[in-house]
Design a protein around this motif. Structure first.
Motif, PDB file in Angstrom:
ATOM      1  N   LEU A 156      21.522 -15.373  38.012  1.00  0.00           N
ATOM      2  CA  LEU A 156      22.471 -14.470  37.344  1.00  0.00           C
ATOM      3  C   LEU A 156      21.712 -13.182  37.045  1.00  0.00           C
ATOM      4  N   LEU A 157      21.965 -12.156  37.875  1.00  0.00           N
ATOM      5  CA  LEU A 157      21.217 -10.897  37.743  1.00  0.00           C
ATOM      6  C   LEU A 157      22.026  -9.822  37.033  1.00  0.00           C
ATOM      7  N   GLY A 158      23.333  -9.837  37.198  1.00  0.00           N
ATOM      8  CA  GLY A 158      24.162  -8.817  36.547  1.00  0.00           C
ATOM      9  C   GLY A 158      25.629  -9.143  36.719  1.00  0.00           C
ATOM     10  N   SER A 218      11.356  -4.508  29.981  1.00  0.00           N
ATOM     11  CA  SER A 218      11.730  -3.112  29.708  1.00  0.00           C
ATOM     12  C   SER A 218      12.058  -2.330  30.979  1.00  0.00           C
ATOM     13  N   SER A 219      11.677  -2.874  32.142  1.00  0.00           N
ATOM     14  CA  SER A 219      11.952  -2.151  33.397  1.00  0.00           C
ATOM     15  C   SER A 219      13.175  -2.715  34.092  1.00  0.00           C
ATOM     16  N   ALA A 220      14.085  -1.812  34.451  1.00  0.00           N
ATOM     17  CA  ALA A 220      15.265  -2.224  35.209  1.00  0.00           C
ATOM     18  C   ALA A 220      14.822  -2.761  36.568  1.00  0.00           C
ATOM     19  N   GLY A 221      15.444  -3.842  37.020  1.00  0.00           N
ATOM     20  CA  GLY A 221      15.159  -4.379  38.352  1.00  0.00           C
ATOM     21  C   GLY A 221      14.155  -5.509  38.387  1.00  0.00           C
ATOM     22  N   ASN A 258      18.892 -12.967  34.154  1.00  0.00           N
ATOM     23  CA  ASN A 258      18.584 -11.680  33.524  1.00  0.00           C
ATOM     24  C   ASN A 258      18.989 -11.726  32.043  1.00  0.00           C
ATOM     25  N   ALA A 259      18.011 -11.621  31.160  1.00  0.00           N
ATOM     26  CA  ALA A 259      18.285 -11.594  29.709  1.00  0.00           C
ATOM     27  C   ALA A 259      18.165 -10.170  29.176  1.00  0.00           C
ATOM     28  N   GLY A 260      18.284  -9.187  30.085  1.00  0.00           N
ATOM     29  CA  GLY A 260      18.200  -7.769  29.701  1.00  0.00           C
ATOM     30  C   GLY A 260      17.072  -7.091  30.438  1.00  0.00           C
ATOM     31  N   HIS A 290      21.252   4.500  27.113  1.00  0.00           N
ATOM     32  CA  HIS A 290      20.133   3.552  27.052  1.00  0.00           C
ATOM     33  C   HIS A 290      20.589   2.105  26.928  1.00  0.00           C
ATOM     34  N   SER A 291      21.898   1.864  27.038  1.00  0.00           N
ATOM     35  CA  SER A 291      22.406   0.530  26.706  1.00  0.00           C
ATOM     36  C   SER A 291      22.742  -0.322  27.926  1.00  0.00           C
ATOM     37  N   ARG A 292      21.969  -1.389  28.120  1.00  0.00           N
ATOM     38  CA  ARG A 292      22.291  -2.385  29.159  1.00  0.00           C
ATOM     39  C   ARG A 292      23.551  -3.158  28.769  1.00  0.00           C
TER      40      ARG A 292
END
Ligand code: CP
Length: 306
Positions: free
Chosen positions: A7-9, A109-112, A127-129, A166-168
């Motif tokens: 589960l990535l997004g 903290s890094s996207a991807g 993905n937990a953020g 800045h909000s995931r």
């Protein structure tokens, strides 16, 4: 039904997959009301929580979700691990896999980063953020919470207020609510609106009072000061004066509007305590629902052939 191993997004999920997760979470919510809350589906499986950023709600609820499903759980602590000796994320992940983990729950903290681990590992990655990209289980628990009050998503007006850039949580919720047919409004200063919104089916308001009118759901977001490198607004007081959610402003939304916040809250910055603790607030129910939703995600991914 659920095909991907990870589960990535929310972006990657179909509407059917989203509803399948929510239906499964509803069954687990019933399980959590029983005297004995533990069920066996993940007996013999191991879940590793790999959190490179602080977390209260997400880490604890993933741990509890895994335990309720009878899995073994390892909470990886960055500060006492070999990461501080310079071990790379890749070597850390391969080591966890070599020790027999079946799931890695990653916050970074890094996207991807979850996508990188997904390609590297043949076990499930959740993905937990990831940076300002996505926080899919937060959006799923938000959908679940709204459904429990409104019995539908299609046609609702969802007002999301605050630090969108800045909000995931905002990103995942925009994908989630629009996929399921809600109308999403973003309310924020122009400096906190990402350029990518031009490609999305949403309405943008710079005026809070305008954006709140007749909303069914009002979601306040935390000002992510740790991700802000320059002055996006003059002062916190100024921000509260223009964008703080107060009882008076909430009256502009529908009478039965619910108030949400993913947490952690900055009381007196994006939300007034009277609203956070008031009768329309469902903030703690979001936390409770997160447990059932994360049980559903672990359970469904366990059933995917790797
Ligand atoms: N909503 C959320 O992600 O909270 P935590 O940072 O406490 O996990």
């Amino acid at each position: 039904m659920f095909k991907a191993k990870d589960l990535l997004g929310i972006k990657e999920l179909t509407t059917e997959e989203i509803y399948h997760i929510l239906d499964t979470a509803s069954n687990f919510k019933d399980v959590l009301k029983r005297d004995i809350k533990k069920v066996p589906p993940l007996r013999g499986r191991t879940v590793v929580n790999l959190f490179f950023e602080p977390s209260t709600r997400t880490r604890i609820s993933f741990e509890l979700a895994a335990k309720r499903l009878s899995a073994d759980v390892i909470n990886f602590s960055i500060t006492t691990s070999s990461v501080v000796k310079g071990e790379t994320l890749k070597d850390t992940a391969l080591t966890i896999k070599a020790l027999g983990a079946d799931f890695v729950v990653i916050r970074h903290s890094s996207a991807g980063v979850p996508h990188f681990l997904s390609r590297l590992l043949d076990i499930s990655v959740i993905n937990a953020g990831d940076g300002a990209n996505e926080h899919p289980t937060q959006a799923l628990l938000d959908l679940f919470t709204v459904l429990s009050y409104k019995r539908k998503i299609k046609g609702l007006t969802i007002a999301i207020i605050g630090d969108i850039t800045h909000s995931r949580v905002a990103r995942s919720n925009i994908y989630a609510f629009t996929k399921l047919g809600a109308k999403v409004r973003l309310i924020c200063p122009p400096t906190l609106l990402p350029s990518e919104v031009n490609n999305l089916e949403i309405e943008v308001f710079n005026n809070l009072e305008e954006g709140l009118k007749k909303a069914d759901v009002v979601m306040a977001l935390r000002l992510q000061l740790e991700r802000q490198s320059k002055g996006f607004f003059p002062t916190l007081e100024e921000y509260f004066n223009l964008y703080g959610l107060t009882s008076e402003r909430l009256k502009l939304a529908k009478d039965d509007a619910i108030v949400m916040h993913p947490g952690p809250m900055n009381r007196g910055v994006e939300i007034e305590s009277d609203v956070a603790d008031g009768p329309q607030s469902v903030i703690l129910e979001q936390v409770t629902n997160g447990l059932a939703v994360r049980m559903a995600v672990l359970y469904l991914l366990a059933g995917v052939k790797k």
